[in-house]
Design a protein around this motif. Structure first.
Motif, short mmCIF file in Angstrom:
data_model
loop_
_atom_site.label_atom_id
_atom_site.label_comp_id
_atom_site.label_asym_id
_atom_site.label_seq_id
_atom_site.Cartn_x
_atom_site.Cartn_y
_atom_site.Cartn_z
N VAL C 252 0.85 -1.18 0.00
CA VAL C 252 0.00 0.00 0.00
C VAL C 252 0.89 1.23 0.00
O VAL C 252 1.78 1.35 0.84
CB VAL C 252 -0.91 0.01 1.25
N ALA C 253 0.65 2.13 -0.97
CA ALA C 253 1.38 3.39 -0.96
C ALA C 253 0.75 4.29 0.10
O ALA C 253 -0.43 4.63 0.00
CB ALA C 253 1.30 4.05 -2.32
N PRO C 254 1.50 4.67 1.14
CA PRO C 254 0.91 5.43 2.25
C PRO C 254 0.44 6.81 1.80
O PRO C 254 0.96 7.37 0.85
CB PRO C 254 2.07 5.54 3.24
N LYS C 255 -0.55 7.29 2.54
CA LYS C 255 -1.14 8.59 2.19
C LYS C 255 -0.11 9.70 2.19
O LYS C 255 -0.13 10.59 1.35
CB LYS C 255 -2.26 8.93 3.19
N SER C 256 0.81 9.65 3.21
CA SER C 256 1.78 10.74 3.28
C SER C 256 2.94 10.52 2.32
O SER C 256 3.91 11.26 2.35
CB SER C 256 2.28 10.89 4.72
N GLY C 257 2.84 9.49 1.51
CA GLY C 257 3.84 9.33 0.45
C GLY C 257 4.76 8.16 0.65
O GLY C 257 5.36 8.01 1.72
N ALA C 258 4.86 7.32 -0.40
CA ALA C 258 5.87 6.26 -0.36
C ALA C 258 7.24 6.90 -0.50
O ALA C 258 7.37 7.98 -1.09
CB ALA C 258 5.61 5.27 -1.49
N LEU C 259 8.26 6.23 0.09
CA LEU C 259 9.62 6.77 0.00
C LEU C 259 10.31 6.14 -1.20
O LEU C 259 10.44 4.93 -1.28
CB LEU C 259 10.41 6.45 1.28
N GLY C 260 10.73 6.97 -2.14
CA GLY C 260 11.34 6.44 -3.36
C GLY C 260 12.85 6.43 -3.27
O GLY C 260 13.47 7.40 -2.88
N TRP C 261 13.39 5.30 -3.63
CA TRP C 261 14.86 5.20 -3.60
C TRP C 261 15.34 4.69 -4.94
O TRP C 261 14.62 4.04 -5.68
CB TRP C 261 15.32 4.28 -2.48
N ILE C 262 16.58 5.04 -5.25
CA ILE C 262 17.20 4.53 -6.47
C ILE C 262 18.55 3.95 -6.06
O ILE C 262 19.37 4.63 -5.44
CB ILE C 262 17.44 5.65 -7.50
N ASP C 263 18.72 2.67 -6.37
CA ASP C 263 20.03 2.08 -6.14
C ASP C 263 20.84 2.19 -7.42
O ASP C 263 20.32 2.06 -8.52
CB ASP C 263 19.90 0.60 -5.73
N THR C 264 22.13 2.45 -7.23
CA THR C 264 22.98 2.81 -8.37
C THR C 264 24.08 1.79 -8.59
O THR C 264 24.24 0.85 -7.82
CB THR C 264 23.65 4.16 -8.11
N PHE C 265 24.79 2.01 -9.63
CA PHE C 265 26.11 1.39 -9.80
C PHE C 265 27.14 2.45 -9.47
O PHE C 265 27.07 3.57 -9.96
CB PHE C 265 26.33 0.95 -11.25
N ALA C 266 28.13 2.09 -8.61
CA ALA C 266 29.23 3.01 -8.32
C ALA C 266 30.51 2.19 -8.32
O ALA C 266 30.51 1.04 -7.87
CB ALA C 266 29.02 3.70 -6.99
N ILE C 267 31.57 2.78 -8.84
CA ILE C 267 32.81 2.03 -8.97
C ILE C 267 33.77 2.42 -7.85
O ILE C 267 34.11 3.61 -7.71
CB ILE C 267 33.45 2.27 -10.36
N PRO C 268 34.19 1.48 -7.02
CA PRO C 268 35.08 1.79 -5.91
C PRO C 268 36.40 2.37 -6.40
O PRO C 268 36.84 2.07 -7.50
CB PRO C 268 35.30 0.43 -5.23
N ALA C 269 37.03 3.17 -5.55
CA ALA C 269 38.22 3.92 -5.92
C ALA C 269 39.34 3.01 -6.41
O ALA C 269 40.05 3.33 -7.35
CB ALA C 269 38.69 4.76 -4.75
N LYS C 270 39.50 1.86 -5.76
CA LYS C 270 40.62 1.01 -6.14
C LYS C 270 40.14 -0.26 -6.83
O LYS C 270 40.73 -1.33 -6.64
CB LYS C 270 41.44 0.67 -4.89
N ALA C 271 39.09 -0.15 -7.62
CA ALA C 271 38.61 -1.31 -8.37
C ALA C 271 39.71 -1.81 -9.29
O ALA C 271 40.44 -1.01 -9.89
CB ALA C 271 37.39 -0.92 -9.18
N GLU C 272 39.85 -3.13 -9.38
CA GLU C 272 40.93 -3.67 -10.20
C GLU C 272 40.49 -3.89 -11.63
O GLU C 272 41.26 -3.77 -12.56
CB GLU C 272 41.42 -5.01 -9.61
N ASN C 273 39.21 -4.22 -11.80
CA ASN C 273 38.73 -4.55 -13.14
C ASN C 273 37.60 -3.60 -13.54
O ASN C 273 36.43 -3.97 -13.58
CB ASN C 273 38.27 -6.01 -13.16
N VAL C 274 37.99 -2.35 -13.82
CA VAL C 274 37.00 -1.33 -14.13
C VAL C 274 36.26 -1.66 -15.43
O VAL C 274 35.05 -1.46 -15.54
CB VAL C 274 37.68 0.05 -14.23
N GLU C 275 36.97 -2.21 -16.38
CA GLU C 275 36.36 -2.55 -17.67
C GLU C 275 35.21 -3.52 -17.49
O GLU C 275 34.13 -3.36 -18.05
CB GLU C 275 37.41 -3.16 -18.63
N ALA C 276 35.45 -4.53 -16.66
CA ALA C 276 34.40 -5.52 -16.41
C ALA C 276 33.20 -4.86 -15.75
O ALA C 276 32.05 -5.21 -16.01
CB ALA C 276 34.94 -6.64 -15.53
N ALA C 277 33.46 -3.87 -14.89
CA ALA C 277 32.38 -3.18 -14.20
C ALA C 277 31.48 -2.48 -15.23
O ALA C 277 30.25 -2.60 -15.17
CB ALA C 277 32.95 -2.16 -13.21
#
Lengths: 289, 360, 355
Positions: C252-277
């Motif tokens: 049920v979407a609540p009357k005072s509003g459902a909370l919308g979230w967006i999950d992302t892709f983020a690449i860690p600073a020391k990722a070893e395989n950025v291309e694969a990401a």
């Protein structure tokens, strides 16, 4: 022995010790130093990290922290005492009463629950105790209860879970210490006119004291440091000090505060054990043996 | 004399095994009574039944006339000295000795006084605060005895308490224990597999074998006149000669040994000729080079070896091609120092010296 | 810190050094449960030859893990968009996204722009939108017909039949239900603290109504299935999953509003395989793949064309729970300033510790 041959005889020892020492140093000592350093750093108003004991003072200043710690410690003591009260007769039965050929079997039975992980054991308890669980099902089916009741998510369930998880660590030292008790000491006391209560008080318990103390230390520390059982079985009222540390690290991103709590846990629990040993007149060296 | 301990037709059966088989005996007040037997003969089970740790299968135990059937060990007027003493390592000497007194709710002062007195008695004055692990073997022994004696038991039971001591100390403790028993006058029931302990200390000795009593007698009689081959063999050293009965009359029986020696022996009853018999003769009853003494059995023997052991020196000698060698004590006047292995000598013994048993 | 990392590296080198070098290419993925369905992982491995190793986590633990290693150990993480910028400012654990390597045509433009804006630090953006959804109420209509707003969680009518997480979304939801927009107070620490303390007190007062504070989504669904819980605050997809089994239960979407979230892709600073990401991001945003995920997990994705591949019930779910007004009323999380989480943490501790 000449110095040369002495050095040679030490060489194998060194070779064997090196990995262990490296392990201790790299993975235990160094990170602890780092945590200790971190626990004395705080962020000032301009966002810079400065040296301060504030993280420690915060523990005493904010009632929620030391109250949680006190609660955790008191419950850990209760768990330890209960575990002892249950484990002692069990260990005594296995070592002194049960037929010798069943001893191994009984020890195995005690060990069995520990073949699965703590998480699985706790879920087992949850399946039994929850409102729609096995125990409620039978209580209602047999007409003992009109309505199922929630047996989970309270302190009693949590203590039961902790006692269950701790049993083995209490029974094992008790088994070995009671095994070393010469039956004739019990018979001699009986022969000299004591009743069962006096025998337990003046012969068995004093003899078992090192085992009681080492089992209690292990159970106390394990209960104090437990995270899963209070969280899953205790439910909404079960704020445990370890969770407080976890929250500082994970939820509030405050590693400095978390480290300080970690060290406080280490120091205060060591202190509690030290006081316990002093009160029961035990020496740590004997207990560890 | 009053009887302190009376055991009547006592038996103990375990699964498929009878440890104590229909044993009866009385122990008079103040006696030192020993039960002597090889290990596994049931003597420990017998003792534990008297102490109350085992339930008899049949029979009764009475102490000063009172049936002990339903009396728990902690209520019996007997105390037991355990084989390994069972001193309480978590307590000091005074606490060990005072343990039973404290169970009787005696006052602190009373206990202290009694503990001091009994320590005096066992020659350990001032040992009250010593720890058990600080004591020597002999001192532990005395503390264990003191711990029981201080309770003034009607009967004191002792389960081979000297077994763990070394030889010298054991000899010394034997004498000490005997003296102590005479002083306090308590009735002792002592079990042992060591015949020397039993003989030295006891007023009466019961020899036990396979759950049964073979003979109850004074040490002297037990030694001189064993009533069964087992007792003859078990108590002291004995030579055993086998033979066939040739004739028997007037309390004198003549045997023929397998290698042809003719031996006479005193017997109480006449024996049917033709039956087999065994004769036991003590090493010290055998006379070397007996000369012209009358009424002797005489044998020509070859010396096999000389066993020099000071006052206990002995010879091993063989008659003809007999199976077994004879053990002969050497007199202490060293008159036979010249005998060497391989010498031919004559030996003899009085016809009444041996004990002869017919074999069934 | 450096020492610790160094020591871990050395120890790790002893244990795994030889083995890791010899292995084929891998992608270390730090993500939420369900975000990397097995079928898609297999498909990706077949296409690219890259082995995917997944580690399941949540926002807080993701940040803690990456913070411990200063952004090493993983090639790709999936934090919520509101939890990136402040963390990045403080701990510097991600690297900027090179949007030229992303097939942006696959992504719903408005969502991409929003995420770019919300994850911007010093002129660079750190996130690519992947999954979106809402938090609202899961309600058993039979037992609780009038539960239509977060306040139902505090309603004595449902004593013992209520469950929610002791996490920040609950505090935010309660603020909206009480008529205050907490996002408007993000800039005013003192006012925000006051608001949160008021909400904390409400939660403490209503603690007796709570069955348990749930921590594991599957466990919550089990409690709702068995009727132990009738009103819960949870993610929409959980409600829809239950609805398929039992029509009485729904999101049920609540009357005072459902909370919308967006999950992302983020690449860690020391990722070893950025291309694969980047390969993984582009792979997951392809409509047919995004739809596989949506059909299984009931979450929406930022993939532009995926809607064509949706199963009928996925669309039906959304239409059943959200009217047009409900959609307009969704409260999307703006980036959260760092200090606020500490305030919230303490409040939540207090709630849990109270009796």
């Amino acid at each position: 022995m000449t110095p040369l041959s002495r050095a040679r005889s030490r060489l194998p020892l060194l070779i064997f010790l090196t990995p262990i020492l490296l392990w201790l140093l790299l993975l235990i000592v160094l990170p602890h130093f780092d945590l200790l350093r971190m626990s004395f750093r705080v962020e000032n108003n301009s966002g810079d990290m400065v040296w301060s004991a504030n993280n420690y003072l915060e523990f005493f200043r904010e009632p929620i922290y030391w109250l949680t710690f006190t609660r955790t410690a008191v419950y850990a003591v209760i768990v330890t005492v209960l575990t002892l009260c249950i484990a002692f007769p069990v260990a005594f039965y296995i070592t002194k009463v049960a037929p010798p050929r069943f001893k191994g079997f009984f020890s195995l039975l005690l060990l069995m629950p520990f073949w699965v992980s703590e998480l699985v054991r706790i879920y087992g308890w949850m399946i039994l105790l929850r409102e729609s669980g096995v125990i409620n099902h039978f209580l209602v089916a047999w007409g003992i209860l009109q309505q199922p009741v929630e047996l989970l998510y309270n302190d009693i369930a949590m203590i039961m879970g902790l006692v269950y998880t701790s049993m083995l660590f209490m029974v094992v030292p008790l088994l070995s210490v009671l095994d070393s008790l010469d039956d004739s000491l019990i018979e001699a006391a009986y022969d000299l006119g004591s009743n069962s209560a006096t025998i337990v008080r003046s012969i068995i318990i004093p003899h078992a004291m090192p085992g009681i103390a080492s089992g209690s230390i292990v159970v106390f520390m394990l209960s104090l440091g437990n995270y899963l059982t209070p969280n899953l079985m205790g439910g909404k009222n079960s704020l445990w000090f370890t969770e407080q540390i976890y929250n500082q690290f994970i939820a509030s991103f405050n590693w400095n505060q978390g480290s300080a709590f970690g060290f406080l846990l280490l120091v205060i629990s060591s202190l509690i054990i030290f006081i316990g040993l002093k009160l029961t007149n035990q020496q740590l060296s004997r207990v560890i043996r | 004399m009053d009887v302190d301990l009376s055991v009547e037709k006592l038996s103990k059966h375990f699964k498929e095994f009878t440890a104590v088989d229909n044993v009866s005996f009385d122990v008079e007040r103040g006696n030192f009574f020993s039960i002597l037997g090889p290990s596994g003969c049931g003597k420990t089970t017998l003792l534990r039944m008297i102490a109350g740790f085992e339930e008899p299968s049949e029979g009764t135990i009475r102490i000063r006339g009172r049936d002990m059937a339903s009396v728990a060990p902690n209520r019996r007027p007997v105390n037991l000295i355990f084989q390994h003493l069972a001193l309480f390592p978590m307590m000091n000497v005074a606490e060990n000795i005072g343990f039973g007194l404290a169970r009787r709710n005696e006052s602190k002062a009373e206990i202290n006084k009694k503990v001091g007195d009994i320590l005096e008695r066992v020659n350990l004055p001032g040992f009250e605060s010593k720890k058990i692990h600080q004591l020597s073997g002999g001192q532990m022994q005395r503390v264990a005895i003191a711990r029981s004696l201080v309770l003034d038991p009607t009967v004191l039971l002792l389960d081979e308490p000297l077994g763990a001591l070394d030889l010298k100390l054991r000899e010394q403790m034997k004498i000490e224990l005997k003296r102590l028993q005479e002083q306090v006058g308590t009735t002792f029931v002592y079990i042992t597999h060591d015949q020397s302990e039993a003989l030295v200390m006891s007023d009466y000795v019961a020899v036990m074998n396979e759950g049964k009593f073979e003979q109850i007698d004074t040490p002297q009689k037990l030694y001189a006149r064993p009533t069964s081959p087992f007792v003859a063999r078990f108590v002291g050293n004995n030579n055993r000669l086998l033979g066939k009965v040739m004739k028997s009359s007037g309390g004198l029986t003549e045997l023929a040994t397998p290698n042809g020696d003719k031996i006479r022996a005193a017997t109480q009853l006449n024996v049917t000729p033709g039956s087999r018999a065994e004769l036991f003769i003590r090493p010290e009853s055998i006379i070397i080079e007996p000369g012209e003494l009358p009424d002797l059995n005489r044998l020509q023997v070859v010396v096999g070896s000389v066993l020099f052991d000071g006052a206990n020196s002995q010879l091993l000698a063989r008659s003809g091609d007999a199976d077994e060698e004879l053990l002969i004590s050497l007199p202490q006047n060293r008159q036979f120092d010249h005998i060497r292995a391989g010498d031919h000598i004559e030996i003899g013994w009085d016809v009444s010296a041996g004990n002869c048993f017919v074999m069934s | 810190m450096k020492k610790k990392v160094l020591s871990l590296f050395i120890a790790g080198g002893f244990l795994f050094g030889l083995g890791a070098g010899a292995n084929a290419e891998t992608l270390e993925l730090l993500t939420w449960k369900g975000y990397a369905p097995q079928s898609l992982v297999e498909k990706f491995e077949k296409e690219t030859g890259i082995t995917v190793k997944t580690t399941y986590s949540n926002n807080e633990e993701m940040i803690a893990k990456l913070r411990a290693t200063r952004g090493a150990g993983f090639d790709l993480a999936q934090p919520s968009q509101d939890r990136i910028s402040s963390v990045q400012e403080k701990f510097n654990i991600y690297q900027p996204i090179d949007y030229s390597k992303i097939d942006t045509a696959l992504i719903i433009p408005s969502m991409l722009e929003a995420v770019k804006k919300n994850t911007m630090v010093d002129g660079k953006s750190y996130g690519v939108p992947h999954v979106y959804g809402t938090s609202g109420l899961i309600v058993n209509r039979k037992a609780a017909p009038d539960a239509d707003d977060y306040t139902a969680l505090l309603d004595p009518k449902y004593e013992g039949r209520v469950s929610y997480r002791l996490k920040r979304p609950t505090l935010i939801a309660m603020a909206f239900a009480g008529g205050t927009d907490p996002f408007a107070l993000y800039g005013d620490e003192a006012k925000y603290q006051e608001l949160m303390e008021g909400i904390g007190q409400k939660l403490i007062d209503a603690k007796g109504l709570v069955k348990t504070y749930w921590t594991n989504g599957d466990a919550l669904l089990q409690s709702m299935r068995s009727g132990e819980v009738n009103v819960a605050m949870a993610w929409d997809n959980g409600g829809w999953k239950l609805n398929a089994e039992n029509p009485d239960i729904d999101f049920v979407a609540p009357k005072s509003g459902a909370l919308g979230w967006i999950d992302t892709f983020a690449i860690p600073a020391k990722a070893e395989n950025v291309e694969a990401a980047y390969k993984w991001i582009n792979f997951m945003m392809r409509p047919e793949n995004a739809a596989v995920f949506t059909n299984a997990e009931k979450y929406g994705t930022a993939s532009a064309g995926a809607i064509e591949f949706y199963e009928a019930d996925v669309k039906a779910n959304f239409e059943r729970s959200f009217t047009k007004a409900d959609i307009d009323n969704i409260k999307w999380y703006p980036p959260v300033p760092a200090k606020l989480e500490e305030i919230e943490g303490k409040i939540l501790d207090k709630v849990k510790a109270s009796n």
